[in-house]
Scaffold this motif. Structure first.
Motif, PDB file in Angstrom:
ATOM      1  N   GLU A  49       0.832  -1.206   0.000  1.00  0.00           N
ATOM      2  CA  GLU A  49       0.000   0.000   0.000  1.00  0.00           C
ATOM      3  C   GLU A  49       0.865   1.255   0.000  1.00  0.00           C
ATOM      4  O   GLU A  49       0.610   2.193  -0.753  1.00  0.00           O
ATOM      5  N   ASN A  50       1.899   1.288   0.858  1.00  0.00           N
ATOM      6  CA  ASN A  50       2.765   2.469   0.913  1.00  0.00           C
ATOM      7  C   ASN A  50       3.511   2.666  -0.394  1.00  0.00           C
ATOM      8  O   ASN A  50       3.703   3.804  -0.838  1.00  0.00           O
ATOM      9  N   LEU A  51       3.941   1.590  -1.013  1.00  0.00           N
ATOM     10  CA  LEU A  51       4.632   1.676  -2.296  1.00  0.00           C
ATOM     11  C   LEU A  51       3.738   2.347  -3.328  1.00  0.00           C
ATOM     12  O   LEU A  51       4.161   3.266  -4.042  1.00  0.00           O
ATOM     13  N   LEU A  52       2.477   1.923  -3.400  1.00  0.00           N
ATOM     14  CA  LEU A  52       1.534   2.492  -4.363  1.00  0.00           C
ATOM     15  C   LEU A  52       1.201   3.944  -4.036  1.00  0.00           C
ATOM     16  O   LEU A  52       1.176   4.797  -4.930  1.00  0.00           O
ATOM     17  N   ILE A  53       0.955   4.227  -2.767  1.00  0.00           N
ATOM     18  CA  ILE A  53       0.628   5.591  -2.355  1.00  0.00           C
ATOM     19  C   ILE A  53       1.790   6.529  -2.656  1.00  0.00           C
ATOM     20  O   ILE A  53       1.609   7.611  -3.230  1.00  0.00           O
ATOM     21  N   GLY A 132      -0.180  -3.576  11.183  1.00  0.00           N
ATOM     22  CA  GLY A 132       1.250  -3.866  11.181  1.00  0.00           C
ATOM     23  C   GLY A 132       1.831  -4.024   9.790  1.00  0.00           C
ATOM     24  O   GLY A 132       2.971  -4.396   9.641  1.00  0.00           O
ATOM     25  N   ASN A 133       1.056  -3.693   8.758  1.00  0.00           N
ATOM     26  CA  ASN A 133       1.524  -3.882   7.391  1.00  0.00           C
ATOM     27  C   ASN A 133       1.679  -2.559   6.651  1.00  0.00           C
ATOM     28  O   ASN A 133       1.683  -2.527   5.446  1.00  0.00           O
ATOM     29  N   THR A 134       1.784  -1.445   7.370  1.00  0.00           N
ATOM     30  CA  THR A 134       1.864  -0.166   6.698  1.00  0.00           C
ATOM     31  C   THR A 134       3.273   0.157   6.273  1.00  0.00           C
ATOM     32  O   THR A 134       3.471   0.989   5.398  1.00  0.00           O
ATOM     33  N   GLY A 135       4.263  -0.428   6.898  1.00  0.00           N
ATOM     34  CA  GLY A 135       5.640  -0.099   6.571  1.00  0.00           C
ATOM     35  C   GLY A 135       6.034   1.254   7.131  1.00  0.00           C
ATOM     36  O   GLY A 135       7.070   1.794   6.822  1.00  0.00           O
TER      37      GLY A 135
END
Length: 140
Positions: A49-53, A132-135
């Motif tokens: 998600e962070n990669l895409l955002i 816990g998966n936001t990075g």
């Protein structure tokens, strides 16, 4: 003869009118950040998600010529130096584009879609990332 204060004001106004002052300030911030950034510090891995955002934001920043801001985002976030392929990004977001939408960042199309959706259409249910998966640094 002009005073030092008058000279400073004239130089500042000239730089502002040419659009250079903002660029200089942004470049200085980017260079200072780069000098202070400890490359030895382990960065958390980026979640999908962070990669895409981050990529949506980078595409927007570069389109608007906020290059130094984009360089700070890339350095601070640990985003890959090479931008993700736009078709890959659109595919991951399940976005279909027409020819006119390909000339602007995907973020514009996403915002436009939600701004121009009629009230009678079904609302979109937003779901946060897995715990816990936001990075994000706070998660480590």
């Amino acid at each position: 003869m002009a005073t030092i204060t008058e000279l400073k004001c004239a130089v500042r106004e000239t730089l502002e009118s040419r659009g250079v002052l903002g660029q200089l300030k942004a470049r200085i911030r980017a260079e200072v950040f780069g000098a202070l950034d400890d490359q030895r510090e382990q960065r958390p891995s980026l979640s999908h998600e962070n990669l895409l955002i981050n990529e949506l934001i980078r595409e927007y920043l570069e389109f608007n010529k906020y290059r130094y801001t984009a360089s700070v985002l890339t350095a601070e976030s640990g985003q890959p130096q090479v931008p993700l392929d736009r078709q890959f990004l659109a595919s991951e977001l399940r976005v279909t584009e027409d020819m006119s939408s390909k000339s602007v960042p995907l973020l514009y199309g996403l915002v436009s879609h939600f701004l121009h959706s009629g009230d009678d259409e079904r609302k979109v249910f937003l779901r946060g990332p897995a715990v816990g998966n936001t990075g994000h640094k706070a998660d480590s």
